[in-house]
Design a protein around this motif. Structure first.
Motif, PDB file in Angstrom:
ATOM      1  N   ARG A   1       6.941  13.547  -0.337  1.00  0.00           N
ATOM      2  CA  ARG A   1       7.461  14.580  -1.236  1.00  0.00           C
ATOM      3  C   ARG A   1       6.545  15.795  -1.347  1.00  0.00           C
ATOM      4  O   ARG A   1       7.000  16.880  -1.733  1.00  0.00           O
ATOM      5  CB  ARG A   1       7.736  13.993  -2.617  1.00  0.00           C
ATOM      6  N   ARG A   2       5.286  15.661  -0.998  1.00  0.00           N
ATOM      7  CA  ARG A   2       4.380  16.808  -1.061  1.00  0.00           C
ATOM      8  C   ARG A   2       4.491  17.706   0.176  1.00  0.00           C
ATOM      9  O   ARG A   2       3.961  18.810   0.184  1.00  0.00           O
ATOM     10  CB  ARG A   2       2.951  16.315  -1.236  1.00  0.00           C
ATOM     11  N   LEU A   3       5.153  17.218   1.196  1.00  0.00           N
ATOM     12  CA  LEU A   3       5.389  18.036   2.398  1.00  0.00           C
ATOM     13  C   LEU A   3       6.690  18.811   2.180  1.00  0.00           C
ATOM     14  O   LEU A   3       7.696  18.599   2.845  1.00  0.00           O
ATOM     15  CB  LEU A   3       5.489  17.148   3.642  1.00  0.00           C
ATOM     16  N   ASP A   4       6.670  19.729   1.249  1.00  0.00           N
ATOM     17  CA  ASP A   4       7.916  20.325   0.762  1.00  0.00           C
ATOM     18  C   ASP A   4       8.012  21.826   1.044  1.00  0.00           C
ATOM     19  O   ASP A   4       8.753  22.546   0.377  1.00  0.00           O
ATOM     20  CB  ASP A   4       8.086  20.059  -0.730  1.00  0.00           C
ATOM     21  N   GLU A   5       7.291  22.298   2.048  1.00  0.00           N
ATOM     22  CA  GLU A   5       7.376  23.717   2.369  1.00  0.00           C
ATOM     23  C   GLU A   5       8.765  24.055   2.924  1.00  0.00           C
ATOM     24  O   GLU A   5       9.392  23.252   3.617  1.00  0.00           O
ATOM     25  CB  GLU A   5       6.300  24.108   3.383  1.00  0.00           C
ATOM     26  N   VAL A   6       9.246  25.241   2.596  1.00  0.00           N
ATOM     27  CA  VAL A   6      10.532  25.741   3.096  1.00  0.00           C
ATOM     28  C   VAL A   6      10.353  27.191   3.493  1.00  0.00           C
ATOM     29  O   VAL A   6       9.754  27.974   2.743  1.00  0.00           O
ATOM     30  CB  VAL A   6      11.642  25.624   2.020  1.00  0.00           C
TER      31      VAL A   6
ATOM     32  N   GLY B   1       9.067  17.497   5.389  1.00  0.00           N
ATOM     33  CA  GLY B   1       9.665  16.179   5.255  1.00  0.00           C
ATOM     34  C   GLY B   1      10.043  15.792   3.839  1.00  0.00           C
ATOM     35  O   GLY B   1      10.883  14.911   3.642  1.00  0.00           O
ATOM     36  N   GLY B   2       9.455  16.448   2.827  1.00  0.00           N
ATOM     37  CA  GLY B   2       9.781  16.111   1.446  1.00  0.00           C
ATOM     38  C   GLY B   2      10.583  17.169   0.717  1.00  0.00           C
ATOM     39  O   GLY B   2      10.822  17.048  -0.487  1.00  0.00           O
ATOM     40  N   ALA B   3      11.044  18.204   1.424  1.00  0.00           N
ATOM     41  CA  ALA B   3      11.789  19.283   0.779  1.00  0.00           C
ATOM     42  C   ALA B   3      13.157  18.818   0.316  1.00  0.00           C
ATOM     43  O   ALA B   3      13.772  17.930   0.925  1.00  0.00           O
ATOM     44  CB  ALA B   3      11.943  20.452   1.740  1.00  0.00           C
TER      45      ALA B   3
ATOM     46  N   ILE C   1       0.865  -1.185   0.000  1.00  0.00           N
ATOM     47  CA  ILE C   1       0.000   0.000   0.000  1.00  0.00           C
ATOM     48  C   ILE C   1       0.899   1.230   0.000  1.00  0.00           C
ATOM     49  O   ILE C   1       1.955   1.244   0.637  1.00  0.00           O
ATOM     50  CB  ILE C   1      -0.906   0.028   1.258  1.00  0.00           C
ATOM     51  N   VAL C   2       0.471   2.263  -0.715  1.00  0.00           N
ATOM     52  CA  VAL C   2       1.162   3.548  -0.689  1.00  0.00           C
ATOM     53  C   VAL C   2       0.187   4.613  -0.228  1.00  0.00           C
ATOM     54  O   VAL C   2      -0.951   4.675  -0.703  1.00  0.00           O
ATOM     55  CB  VAL C   2       1.705   3.941  -2.081  1.00  0.00           C
ATOM     56  N   VAL C   3       0.642   5.458   0.694  1.00  0.00           N
ATOM     57  CA  VAL C   3      -0.110   6.665   1.056  1.00  0.00           C
ATOM     58  C   VAL C   3       0.722   7.858   0.628  1.00  0.00           C
ATOM     59  O   VAL C   3       1.832   8.076   1.135  1.00  0.00           O
ATOM     60  CB  VAL C   3      -0.408   6.725   2.564  1.00  0.00           C
ATOM     61  N   ALA C   4       0.199   8.630  -0.315  1.00  0.00           N
ATOM     62  CA  ALA C   4       0.873   9.828  -0.802  1.00  0.00           C
ATOM     63  C   ALA C   4       0.482  10.987   0.110  1.00  0.00           C
ATOM     64  O   ALA C   4      -0.474  11.725  -0.171  1.00  0.00           O
ATOM     65  CB  ALA C   4       0.490  10.111  -2.257  1.00  0.00           C
ATOM     66  N   ALA C   5       1.197  11.138   1.207  1.00  0.00           N
ATOM     67  CA  ALA C   5       0.794  12.062   2.264  1.00  0.00           C
ATOM     68  C   ALA C   5       0.819  13.511   1.789  1.00  0.00           C
ATOM     69  O   ALA C   5       1.766  13.950   1.143  1.00  0.00           O
ATOM     70  CB  ALA C   5       1.718  11.894   3.469  1.00  0.00           C
ATOM     71  N   GLU C   6      -0.238  14.224   2.150  1.00  0.00           N
ATOM     72  CA  GLU C   6      -0.320  15.646   1.845  1.00  0.00           C
ATOM     73  C   GLU C   6      -0.330  16.503   3.104  1.00  0.00           C
ATOM     74  O   GLU C   6      -0.328  17.737   3.001  1.00  0.00           O
ATOM     75  CB  GLU C   6      -1.566  15.929   1.010  1.00  0.00           C
ATOM     76  N   SER C   7      -0.311  15.867   4.268  1.00  0.00           N
ATOM     77  CA  SER C   7      -0.349  16.609   5.521  1.00  0.00           C
ATOM     78  C   SER C   7       0.193  15.734   6.643  1.00  0.00           C
ATOM     79  O   SER C   7       0.354  14.515   6.487  1.00  0.00           O
ATOM     80  CB  SER C   7      -1.783  17.027   5.855  1.00  0.00           C
TER      81      SER C   7
END
Length: 457
Positions: A88-93, A104-106, A42-48
């Motif tokens: 990778r979507r948790l890419d805020e800087v 975590g994805g930055a 299973i993959v969860v593409a986390a957005e938050s």
């Protein structure tokens, strides 16, 4: 094995929940090395952060192990039975004062660009395309700031993480201090890091880059480098790599298909002082290509010129406790013009300086006092892996009189991911303390698809 029903999970999370064969599954699982694909159940593409918490709790409730991927540069197991969380979507800087915060994805290039707006620089690595979190949790060797300031992990202030029980925690010197110690150097053993905060430094520019010599001069260059390194101040960082480059059109013309010795150099001071320091190496042999100069810090990729696109490859690493004339002689024998070395490159990085000093808040990086890190890279498909692996073993065997067991976690690769290999890399004392932290925060070894620290007891 019966697969759990993911309908409730899909309702709980914002991101996609994918199974093998679903559209987007292959893209979400893709890593940097196609030789070692991820094939989770299973993959969860986390957005938050909430997505991460729901995913970990789902895995816990269904007795599933958890794998984590941002950029996929350090995949060591296909994680076939796992729930994979991609970050990778948790890419805020963001940057506030002299502190950066990265999701975590930055990736490092994002931090470099944002920090540069304030004339600041992070302790980023040689490849700005890699993830901030994985690099920092593995220690983090900077080709510019390392010898002056130490490991990236030494300057992490705060880590936000979801642990195996599905709880969100903040680890710092004052909050969960033992977890904070373990995270900085313990790679991905303790949970899913959703954000990290770390110091920045006032270095908008550096003087350095790449200097290439003919491969025929390998011995002269390596012997000069050995004598030169101890003379360098901490403001200078260097490595050298013997390279057999492919005939790729994106390479500068003198390097296409060439056998060269690639000197990497960075200095934090004035150009005149940097050139004075470089003089012994410029005199070692005639250069094929000179890319040394003053550069903005955002151009640190120009020092190593690491690959940026996924490529099937072999990698291996070791540590050297000394670099004697005999060590250099053996390296020349194994990698020089008269060798049959099938590897694209064999590198030596000079450590020392601040890499040897404990930070203000100690961490689990085990390689302090190790003067040189060795790294090898080979490019090729599955059929080439045995040949390249065997030759790397030959290199390590040849250098055995000078190797030391402790390793920089950043340079641990798939072949090091055995219980004995992990214990040797950390040393007994650090390993056993990590295992105690693992028992406290992940007693079921939920996060095991890494250079695994198994829970104590």
């Amino acid at each position: 094995m019966t697969q759990p029903n993911t309908a409730e999970l899909a309702r709980a999370v914002q991101g996609a929940v994918l199974r093998p064969g679903d559209p987007g599954y292959a893209e979400e699982c893709a890593g940097f090395n196609p030789i070692h694909p991820l094939t989770p159940a299973i993959v969860v593409a986390a957005e938050s952060v909430d997505d991460v918490r729901h995913a970990v709790r789902f895995a816990r409730d269904n007795s599933m192990p958890v794998a984590v991927k941002a950029t996929g540069h350090q995949v060591v197991d296909p994680a076939a039975e796992a729930l994979l969380i991609t970050t990778r979507r948790l890419d805020e800087v963001s940057v506030a004062g002299r502190v950066a915060r990265a999701g975590g994805g930055a990736r490092w290039q994002q931090v470099l660009d944002e920090a540069a707006k304030s004339g600041l620089a992070p302790i980023a690595g040689s490849a700005p395309s890699v993830g901030v979190v994985g690099y920092s949790l593995g220690g983090g060797l900077s080709p510019v700031l390392g010898r002056k300031y130490g490991y990236a992990a030494d300057h992490v202030r705060r880590i936000e993480i979801v642990t195996a029980d599905g709880e969100f925690r903040v680890a710092s010197a004052d909050s969960e201090p033992e977890l904070f110690w373990a995270l900085r150097g313990g790679i991905g053993n303790f949970g899913v890091v959703t954000a990290i905060e770390f110091d920045l430094f006032p270095h908008p520019r550096f003087y350095g880059g790449a200097l290439y010599f003919p491969g025929a001069d390998t011995e002269a260059v390596l012997r000069a480098w050995r004598e030169w390194v101890p003379t360098l101040p901490e403001e200078a960082t260097t490595s050298v790599m013997v390279q057999r480059l492919p005939p790729m059109p994106e390479l500068p013309e003198p390097l296409r298909g060439a056998f060269v010795v690639h000197l990497r150099f960075a200095h934090l001071g004035e150009a005149a002082e940097a050139e004075r320091l470089l003089a012994p190496m410029r005199a070692a042999a005639p250069a094929v290509l000179d890319l040394i100069g003053e550069k903005p810090f955002t151009s640190i990729a120009e020092i190593h010129l690491d690959p940026t696109d996924p490529i099937p490859h072999f990698s291996g690493g070791a540590s050297l406790g000394e670099l004697s004339t005999a060590t250099v002689g053996k390296l020349v024998e194994l990698t020089g013009p008269d060798s049959d070395c099938p590897l694209l490159g064999v590198e030596l990085r000079a450590l020392g300086g601040a890499f040897d000093r404990e930070p203000a808040v100690p961490n689990a990086v085990p390689s302090r006092g190790v003067p040189f890190a060795l790294y090898a890279l080979g490019v090729g498909g599955p059929d080439a892996m045995p040949t390249m692996g065997a030759y790397f073993d030959r290199i390590v065997d040849g250098l055995r009189p000078w190797t030391t067991a402790r390793r920089t976690p950043t340079f641990l690769v798939e072949r090091d991911a055995t219980p004995a290999g992990v214990r040797a890399a950390y040393g007994d004392a650090v390993h056993d303390r990590l295992a105690a932290v693992k028992r406290a925060y992940d007693p079921a070894n939920t996060f095991r698809f890494n250079h695994n620290i198994q829970p104590a007891g």
